[in-house]
Scaffold this motif. Structure first.
Motif, PDB file in Angstrom:
ATOM      1  N   GLU A  47       0.840  -1.204   0.000  1.00 16.05           N
ATOM      2  CA  GLU A  47       0.000   0.000   0.000  1.00 16.05           C
ATOM      3  C   GLU A  47       0.874   1.253   0.000  1.00 16.05           C
ATOM      4  O   GLU A  47       0.603   2.221  -0.717  1.00 16.05           O
ATOM      5  CB  GLU A  47      -0.910   0.002   1.232  1.00 16.05           C
ATOM      6  N   PHE A  48       1.942   1.223   0.780  1.00 18.77           N
ATOM      7  CA  PHE A  48       2.857   2.361   0.815  1.00 18.77           C
ATOM      8  C   PHE A  48       3.509   2.563  -0.544  1.00 18.77           C
ATOM      9  O   PHE A  48       3.592   3.679  -1.052  1.00 18.77           O
ATOM     10  CB  PHE A  48       3.933   2.160   1.884  1.00 18.77           C
ATOM     11  N   MET A  49       3.975   1.472  -1.150  1.00 20.29           N
ATOM     12  CA  MET A  49       4.604   1.588  -2.465  1.00 20.29           C
ATOM     13  C   MET A  49       3.624   2.148  -3.491  1.00 20.29           C
ATOM     14  O   MET A  49       3.988   2.993  -4.306  1.00 20.29           O
ATOM     15  CB  MET A  49       5.137   0.223  -2.912  1.00 20.29           C
ATOM     16  N   ASP A  50       2.374   1.683  -3.450  1.00 23.97           N
ATOM     17  CA  ASP A  50       1.359   2.197  -4.365  1.00 23.97           C
ATOM     18  C   ASP A  50       1.115   3.687  -4.145  1.00 23.97           C
ATOM     19  O   ASP A  50       0.818   4.419  -5.084  1.00 23.97           O
ATOM     20  CB  ASP A  50       0.041   1.434  -4.209  1.00 23.97           C
ATOM     21  N   SER A  51       1.259   4.143  -2.908  1.00 26.42           N
ATOM     22  CA  SER A  51       1.016   5.556  -2.625  1.00 26.42           C
ATOM     23  C   SER A  51       2.073   6.452  -3.268  1.00 26.42           C
ATOM     24  O   SER A  51       1.850   7.635  -3.455  1.00 26.42           O
ATOM     25  CB  SER A  51       0.962   5.811  -1.114  1.00 26.42           C
ATOM     26  N   LEU A  52       3.225   5.863  -3.611  1.00 28.25           N
ATOM     27  CA  LEU A  52       4.294   6.629  -4.255  1.00 28.25           C
ATOM     28  C   LEU A  52       4.163   6.641  -5.779  1.00 28.25           C
ATOM     29  O   LEU A  52       4.850   7.397  -6.445  1.00 28.25           O
ATOM     30  CB  LEU A  52       5.660   6.062  -3.872  1.00 28.25           C
ATOM     31  N   MET A  53       3.284   5.788  -6.322  1.00 25.71           N
ATOM     32  CA  MET A  53       3.157   5.669  -7.770  1.00 25.71           C
ATOM     33  C   MET A  53       1.867   6.316  -8.261  1.00 25.71           C
ATOM     34  O   MET A  53       0.879   6.379  -7.529  1.00 25.71           O
ATOM     35  CB  MET A  53       3.163   4.196  -8.184  1.00 25.71           C
ATOM     36  N   SER A  54       1.906   6.763  -9.509  1.00 25.29           N
ATOM     37  CA  SER A  54       0.697   7.311 -10.136  1.00 25.29           C
ATOM     38  C   SER A  54      -0.224   6.145 -10.506  1.00 25.29           C
ATOM     39  O   SER A  54       0.195   4.984 -10.537  1.00 25.29           O
ATOM     40  CB  SER A  54       1.062   8.099 -11.397  1.00 25.29           C
ATOM     41  N   GLN A  55      -1.465   6.447 -10.817  1.00 31.04           N
ATOM     42  CA  GLN A  55      -2.411   5.399 -11.221  1.00 31.04           C
ATOM     43  C   GLN A  55      -1.916   4.686 -12.477  1.00 31.04           C
ATOM     44  O   GLN A  55      -2.075   3.477 -12.606  1.00 31.04           O
ATOM     45  CB  GLN A  55      -3.807   6.003 -11.449  1.00 31.04           C
ATOM     46  N   ASP A  56      -1.316   5.420 -13.393  1.00 32.95           N
ATOM     47  CA  ASP A  56      -0.785   4.827 -14.621  1.00 32.95           C
ATOM     48  C   ASP A  56       0.353   3.862 -14.301  1.00 32.95           C
ATOM     49  O   ASP A  56       0.420   2.761 -14.857  1.00 32.95           O
ATOM     50  CB  ASP A  56      -0.301   5.932 -15.568  1.00 32.95           C
ATOM     51  N   GLU A  57       1.229   4.245 -13.387  1.00 36.82           N
ATOM     52  CA  GLU A  57       2.338   3.365 -12.995  1.00 36.82           C
ATOM     53  C   GLU A  57       1.830   2.106 -12.310  1.00 36.82           C
ATOM     54  O   GLU A  57       2.352   1.015 -12.534  1.00 36.82           O
ATOM     55  CB  GLU A  57       3.297   4.104 -12.066  1.00 36.82           C
ATOM     56  N   ILE A  58       0.801   2.242 -11.489  1.00 44.59           N
ATOM     57  CA  ILE A  58       0.215   1.079 -10.812  1.00 44.59           C
ATOM     58  C   ILE A  58      -0.390   0.136 -11.845  1.00 44.59           C
ATOM     59  O   ILE A  58      -0.192  -1.078 -11.780  1.00 44.59           O
ATOM     60  CB  ILE A  58      -0.844   1.516  -9.776  1.00 44.59           C
ATOM     61  N   ALA A  59      -1.111   0.691 -12.820  1.00 47.56           N
ATOM     62  CA  ALA A  59      -1.730  -0.134 -13.867  1.00 47.56           C
ATOM     63  C   ALA A  59      -0.663  -0.884 -14.665  1.00 47.56           C
ATOM     64  O   ALA A  59      -0.816  -2.076 -14.952  1.00 47.56           O
ATOM     65  CB  ALA A  59      -2.582   0.735 -14.787  1.00 47.56           C
ATOM     66  N   LYS A  60       0.427  -0.203 -15.013  1.00 48.34           N
ATOM     67  CA  LYS A  60       1.512  -0.855 -15.759  1.00 48.34           C
ATOM     68  C   LYS A  60       2.174  -1.936 -14.917  1.00 48.34           C
ATOM     69  O   LYS A  60       2.510  -3.013 -15.426  1.00 48.34           O
ATOM     70  CB  LYS A  60       2.541   0.178 -16.201  1.00 48.34           C
ATOM     71  N   SER A  61       2.354  -1.673 -13.637  1.00 45.28           N
ATOM     72  CA  SER A  61       2.942  -2.663 -12.737  1.00 45.28           C
ATOM     73  C   SER A  61       2.040  -3.890 -12.619  1.00 45.28           C
ATOM     74  O   SER A  61       2.512  -5.026 -12.662  1.00 45.28           O
ATOM     75  CB  SER A  61       3.167  -2.036 -11.359  1.00 45.28           C
ATOM     76  N   ASP A  62       0.745  -3.659 -12.491  1.00 42.27           N
ATOM     77  CA  ASP A  62      -0.214  -4.768 -12.409  1.00 42.27           C
ATOM     78  C   ASP A  62      -0.193  -5.596 -13.696  1.00 42.27           C
ATOM     79  O   ASP A  62      -0.277  -6.831 -13.646  1.00 42.27           O
ATOM     80  CB  ASP A  62      -1.624  -4.242 -12.153  1.00 42.27           C
ATOM     81  N   LEU A  63      -0.068  -4.927 -14.840  1.00 44.30           N
ATOM     82  CA  LEU A  63      -0.010  -5.628 -16.118  1.00 44.30           C
ATOM     83  C   LEU A  63       1.253  -6.482 -16.215  1.00 44.30           C
ATOM     84  O   LEU A  63       1.210  -7.626 -16.669  1.00 44.30           O
ATOM     85  CB  LEU A  63      -0.062  -4.624 -17.275  1.00 44.30           C
ATOM     86  N   ARG A  64       2.386  -5.942 -15.758  1.00 47.47           N
ATOM     87  CA  ARG A  64       3.628  -6.725 -15.752  1.00 47.47           C
ATOM     88  C   ARG A  64       3.474  -7.965 -14.863  1.00 47.47           C
ATOM     89  O   ARG A  64       3.899  -9.062 -15.235  1.00 47.47           O
ATOM     90  CB  ARG A  64       4.804  -5.872 -15.268  1.00 47.47           C
ATOM     91  N   LEU A  65       2.871  -7.791 -13.708  1.00 45.12           N
ATOM     92  CA  LEU A  65       2.668  -8.913 -12.793  1.00 45.12           C
ATOM     93  C   LEU A  65       1.780  -9.977 -13.435  1.00 45.12           C
ATOM     94  O   LEU A  65       2.080 -11.178 -13.355  1.00 45.12           O
ATOM     95  CB  LEU A  65       2.045  -8.427 -11.481  1.00 45.12           C
ATOM     96  N   GLU A  66       0.730  -9.546 -14.088  1.00 47.21           N
ATOM     97  CA  GLU A  66      -0.177 -10.474 -14.760  1.00 47.21           C
ATOM     98  C   GLU A  66       0.565 -11.262 -15.850  1.00 47.21           C
ATOM     99  O   GLU A  66       0.395 -12.475 -15.971  1.00 47.21           O
ATOM    100  CB  GLU A  66      -1.342  -9.698 -15.375  1.00 47.21           C
ATOM    101  N   THR A  67       1.399 -10.573 -16.604  1.00 43.36           N
ATOM    102  CA  THR A  67       2.177 -11.216 -17.664  1.00 43.36           C
ATOM    103  C   THR A  67       3.133 -12.253 -17.078  1.00 43.36           C
ATOM    104  O   THR A  67       3.251 -13.376 -17.595  1.00 43.36           O
ATOM    105  CB  THR A  67       2.962 -10.162 -18.472  1.00 43.36           C
ATOM    106  N   ILE A  68       3.800 -11.900 -16.000  1.00 46.89           N
ATOM    107  CA  ILE A  68       4.737 -12.826 -15.346  1.00 46.89           C
ATOM    108  C   ILE A  68       3.995 -14.053 -14.822  1.00 46.89           C
ATOM    109  O   ILE A  68       4.442 -15.190 -14.998  1.00 46.89           O
ATOM    110  CB  ILE A  68       5.499 -12.113 -14.207  1.00 46.89           C
ATOM    111  N   GLU A  69       2.842 -13.827 -14.187  1.00 46.71           N
ATOM    112  CA  GLU A  69       2.062 -14.952 -13.656  1.00 46.71           C
ATOM    113  C   GLU A  69       1.634 -15.898 -14.769  1.00 46.71           C
ATOM    114  O   GLU A  69       1.682 -17.122 -14.621  1.00 46.71           O
ATOM    115  CB  GLU A  69       0.848 -14.437 -12.892  1.00 46.71           C
ATOM    116  N   LYS A  70       1.213 -15.357 -15.915  1.00 43.83           N
ATOM    117  CA  LYS A  70       0.798 -16.191 -17.049  1.00 43.83           C
ATOM    118  C   LYS A  70       1.970 -17.013 -17.569  1.00 43.83           C
ATOM    119  O   LYS A  70       1.821 -18.187 -17.894  1.00 43.83           O
ATOM    120  CB  LYS A  70       0.228 -15.325 -18.171  1.00 43.83           C
ATOM    121  N   ARG A  71       3.158 -16.397 -17.650  1.00 45.72           N
ATOM    122  CA  ARG A  71       4.338 -17.113 -18.129  1.00 45.72           C
ATOM    123  C   ARG A  71       4.731 -18.241 -17.187  1.00 45.72           C
ATOM    124  O   ARG A  71       5.137 -19.319 -17.606  1.00 45.72           O
ATOM    125  CB  ARG A  71       5.501 -16.151 -18.333  1.00 45.72           C
TER     126      ARG A  71
END
Length: 63
Positions: free
Chosen positions: A33-57
């Protein structure tokens, strides 16, 4: 520089000042939650997308 970039830098600086002043109280118990508070909504969305891609792989390679 881009206005959004300058705004994000200013917000991050303000949050870091707050962390220095309040210590653990500013961080709370949830590091993500703290890390998310330092990121913009766009950065959070991109981070979530990277995580999703890694999980699928990982799932694909474990089959």
């Amino acid at each position: 520089m881009d206005k959004d970039y300058n705004k994000a830098i200013k917000e991050a600086e303000e949050k870091l000042i707050d962390v220095k002043k309040r210590g653990q109280d500013a961080l709370g118990d949830d590091a993500l939650e703290f890390m998310d508070s330092l990121m913009s909504q766009d950065e959070i969305a991109k981070s979530d997308l990277r995580l999703e891609t890694i999980e699928k792989r990982i799932k694909k390679s474990s089959k």
